[in-house]
Design a protein around this motif. Sequence first.
Motif, PDB file in Angstrom:
ATOM      1  N   PHE A   1       0.828  -1.203   0.000  1.00 30.56           N
ATOM      2  CA  PHE A   1       0.000   0.000   0.000  1.00 30.56           C
ATOM      3  C   PHE A   1       0.862   1.252   0.000  1.00 30.56           C
ATOM      4  O   PHE A   1       1.972   1.242   0.521  1.00 30.56           O
ATOM      5  CB  PHE A   1      -0.921   0.017   1.229  1.00 30.56           C
ATOM      6  CG  PHE A   1      -1.869  -1.140   1.270  1.00 30.56           C
ATOM      7  CD1 PHE A   1      -3.061  -1.097   0.563  1.00 30.56           C
ATOM      8  CD2 PHE A   1      -1.566  -2.284   1.994  1.00 30.56           C
ATOM      9  CE1 PHE A   1      -3.935  -2.173   0.584  1.00 30.56           C
ATOM     10  CE2 PHE A   1      -2.437  -3.361   2.022  1.00 30.56           C
ATOM     11  CZ  PHE A   1      -3.623  -3.300   1.312  1.00 30.56           C
ATOM     12  N   SER A   2       0.326   2.309  -0.566  1.00 29.63           N
ATOM     13  CA  SER A   2       1.031   3.592  -0.555  1.00 29.63           C
ATOM     14  C   SER A   2       0.510   4.448   0.595  1.00 29.63           C
ATOM     15  O   SER A   2       0.072   5.574   0.409  1.00 29.63           O
ATOM     16  CB  SER A   2       0.868   4.305  -1.898  1.00 29.63           C
ATOM     17  OG  SER A   2      -0.506   4.533  -2.146  1.00 29.63           O
ATOM     18  N   MET A   3       0.516   3.869   1.775  1.00 28.79           N
ATOM     19  CA  MET A   3       0.124   4.568   2.989  1.00 28.79           C
ATOM     20  C   MET A   3       1.074   4.113   4.090  1.00 28.79           C
ATOM     21  O   MET A   3       1.825   3.147   3.907  1.00 28.79           O
ATOM     22  CB  MET A   3      -1.344   4.287   3.360  1.00 28.79           C
ATOM     23  CG  MET A   3      -1.644   2.844   3.693  1.00 28.79           C
ATOM     24  SD  MET A   3      -3.363   2.516   4.152  1.00 28.79           S
ATOM     25  CE  MET A   3      -4.184   2.569   2.582  1.00 28.79           C
ATOM     26  N   SER A   4       1.039   4.776   5.198  1.00 26.14           N
ATOM     27  CA  SER A   4       1.957   4.441   6.286  1.00 26.14           C
ATOM     28  C   SER A   4       1.637   3.070   6.878  1.00 26.14           C
ATOM     29  O   SER A   4       0.510   2.570   6.754  1.00 26.14           O
ATOM     30  CB  SER A   4       1.878   5.507   7.380  1.00 26.14           C
ATOM     31  OG  SER A   4       0.625   5.431   8.044  1.00 26.14           O
ATOM     32  N   ARG A   5       2.644   2.509   7.515  1.00 28.39           N
ATOM     33  CA  ARG A   5       2.445   1.231   8.198  1.00 28.39           C
ATOM     34  C   ARG A   5       1.398   1.408   9.290  1.00 28.39           C
ATOM     35  O   ARG A   5       0.583   0.529   9.538  1.00 28.39           O
ATOM     36  CB  ARG A   5       3.765   0.741   8.792  1.00 28.39           C
ATOM     37  CG  ARG A   5       3.656  -0.619   9.450  1.00 28.39           C
ATOM     38  CD  ARG A   5       4.931  -0.950  10.232  1.00 28.39           C
ATOM     39  NE  ARG A   5       4.861  -2.238  10.863  1.00 28.39           N
ATOM     40  CZ  ARG A   5       4.151  -2.518  11.956  1.00 28.39           C
ATOM     41  NH1 ARG A   5       3.386  -1.597  12.505  1.00 28.39           N
ATOM     42  NH2 ARG A   5       4.150  -3.725  12.487  1.00 28.39           N
ATOM     43  N   GLN A   6       1.397   2.571   9.927  1.00 29.99           N
ATOM     44  CA  GLN A   6       0.435   2.866  10.980  1.00 29.99           C
ATOM     45  C   GLN A   6      -1.001   2.849  10.438  1.00 29.99           C
ATOM     46  O   GLN A   6      -1.916   2.330  11.086  1.00 29.99           O
ATOM     47  CB  GLN A   6       0.756   4.223  11.603  1.00 29.99           C
ATOM     48  CG  GLN A   6      -0.101   4.562  12.795  1.00 29.99           C
ATOM     49  CD  GLN A   6       0.304   5.881  13.446  1.00 29.99           C
ATOM     50  OE1 GLN A   6       1.134   6.608  12.914  1.00 29.99           O
ATOM     51  NE2 GLN A   6      -0.287   6.194  14.580  1.00 29.99           N
ATOM     52  N   ALA A   7      -1.196   3.387   9.230  1.00 30.52           N
ATOM     53  CA  ALA A   7      -2.530   3.385   8.621  1.00 30.52           C
ATOM     54  C   ALA A   7      -2.965   1.950   8.304  1.00 30.52           C
ATOM     55  O   ALA A   7      -4.124   1.580   8.539  1.00 30.52           O
ATOM     56  CB  ALA A   7      -2.540   4.230   7.350  1.00 30.52           C
ATOM     57  N   VAL A   8      -2.041   1.146   7.793  1.00 26.64           N
ATOM     58  CA  VAL A   8      -2.358  -0.258   7.511  1.00 26.64           C
ATOM     59  C   VAL A   8      -2.675  -0.978   8.824  1.00 26.64           C
ATOM     60  O   VAL A   8      -3.621  -1.771   8.899  1.00 26.64           O
ATOM     61  CB  VAL A   8      -1.213  -0.949   6.751  1.00 26.64           C
ATOM     62  CG1 VAL A   8      -1.458  -2.447   6.621  1.00 26.64           C
ATOM     63  CG2 VAL A   8      -1.031  -0.320   5.371  1.00 26.64           C
ATOM     64  N   SER A   9      -1.911  -0.675   9.872  1.00 23.22           N
ATOM     65  CA  SER A   9      -2.163  -1.292  11.181  1.00 23.22           C
ATOM     66  C   SER A   9      -3.557  -0.974  11.696  1.00 23.22           C
ATOM     67  O   SER A   9      -4.203  -1.819  12.322  1.00 23.22           O
ATOM     68  CB  SER A   9      -1.124  -0.824  12.209  1.00 23.22           C
ATOM     69  OG  SER A   9       0.127  -1.375  11.918  1.00 23.22           O
ATOM     70  N   LEU A  10      -4.041   0.231  11.428  1.00 22.30           N
ATOM     71  CA  LEU A  10      -5.406   0.592  11.833  1.00 22.30           C
ATOM     72  C   LEU A  10      -6.431  -0.264  11.097  1.00 22.30           C
ATOM     73  O   LEU A  10      -7.385  -0.764  11.693  1.00 22.30           O
ATOM     74  CB  LEU A  10      -5.666   2.072  11.579  1.00 22.30           C
ATOM     75  CG  LEU A  10      -7.074   2.569  11.939  1.00 22.30           C
ATOM     76  CD1 LEU A  10      -7.366   2.366  13.419  1.00 22.30           C
ATOM     77  CD2 LEU A  10      -7.222   4.029  11.572  1.00 22.30           C
ATOM     78  N   HIS A  11      -6.227  -0.472   9.801  1.00 23.68           N
ATOM     79  CA  HIS A  11      -7.131  -1.340   9.034  1.00 23.68           C
ATOM     80  C   HIS A  11      -7.088  -2.764   9.584  1.00 23.68           C
ATOM     81  O   HIS A  11      -8.123  -3.423   9.712  1.00 23.68           O
ATOM     82  CB  HIS A  11      -6.755  -1.335   7.552  1.00 23.68           C
ATOM     83  CG  HIS A  11      -7.119  -0.071   6.846  1.00 23.68           C
ATOM     84  ND1 HIS A  11      -8.426   0.321   6.632  1.00 23.68           N
ATOM     85  CD2 HIS A  11      -6.341   0.898   6.298  1.00 23.68           C
ATOM     86  CE1 HIS A  11      -8.442   1.476   5.986  1.00 23.68           C
ATOM     87  NE2 HIS A  11      -7.194   1.854   5.774  1.00 23.68           N
ATOM     88  N   VAL A  12      -5.898  -3.228   9.896  1.00 19.57           N
ATOM     89  CA  VAL A  12      -5.731  -4.578  10.459  1.00 19.57           C
ATOM     90  C   VAL A  12      -6.477  -4.672  11.794  1.00 19.57           C
ATOM     91  O   VAL A  12      -7.166  -5.666  12.067  1.00 19.57           O
ATOM     92  CB  VAL A  12      -4.232  -4.921  10.614  1.00 19.57           C
ATOM     93  CG1 VAL A  12      -4.017  -6.138  11.497  1.00 19.57           C
ATOM     94  CG2 VAL A  12      -3.596  -5.129   9.243  1.00 19.57           C
ATOM     95  N   LYS A  13      -6.371  -3.639  12.608  1.00 20.22           N
ATOM     96  CA  LYS A  13      -7.062  -3.623  13.905  1.00 20.22           C
ATOM     97  C   LYS A  13      -8.575  -3.729  13.715  1.00 20.22           C
ATOM     98  O   LYS A  13      -9.255  -4.461  14.431  1.00 20.22           O
ATOM     99  CB  LYS A  13      -6.705  -2.343  14.658  1.00 20.22           C
ATOM    100  CG  LYS A  13      -7.367  -2.223  16.006  1.00 20.22           C
ATOM    101  CD  LYS A  13      -7.023  -0.913  16.678  1.00 20.22           C
ATOM    102  CE  LYS A  13      -7.770  -0.818  18.006  1.00 20.22           C
ATOM    103  NZ  LYS A  13      -7.664   0.499  18.596  1.00 20.22           N
TER     104      LYS A  13
END
Length: 107
Positions: A37-49
Amino acid sequence: MEARRDVFQAIADPTRRQIIDMLVDKPLNVNALADNFSMSRQAVSLHVKILEECELIVIRKQGRERICEAKFEKLSEVATWVEQYSKYWEERFDALEKYLEKIQQKK
């Protein structure tokens, strides 16, 4: 008090749907997911959460890594919801087919 998230919220977002697609074949760690993804790891982590809160994935710790694994039983809620409308659409398409046949016979 925040309302509990549900499976419909999880699949409403295209990024979360893409994460689900990626986890169908094999478990992946959050970094491997984020690389797509072209977004931060933190943003992906939020989706994962959110996916975890909706019980579509489980996260297990393996050393320092967080491994995301598919747990798609909850998607049956979506299938059940969609299924209730399939009869409606089948009836509509059958009526359309009959109408089109009737028009063609007149020609």
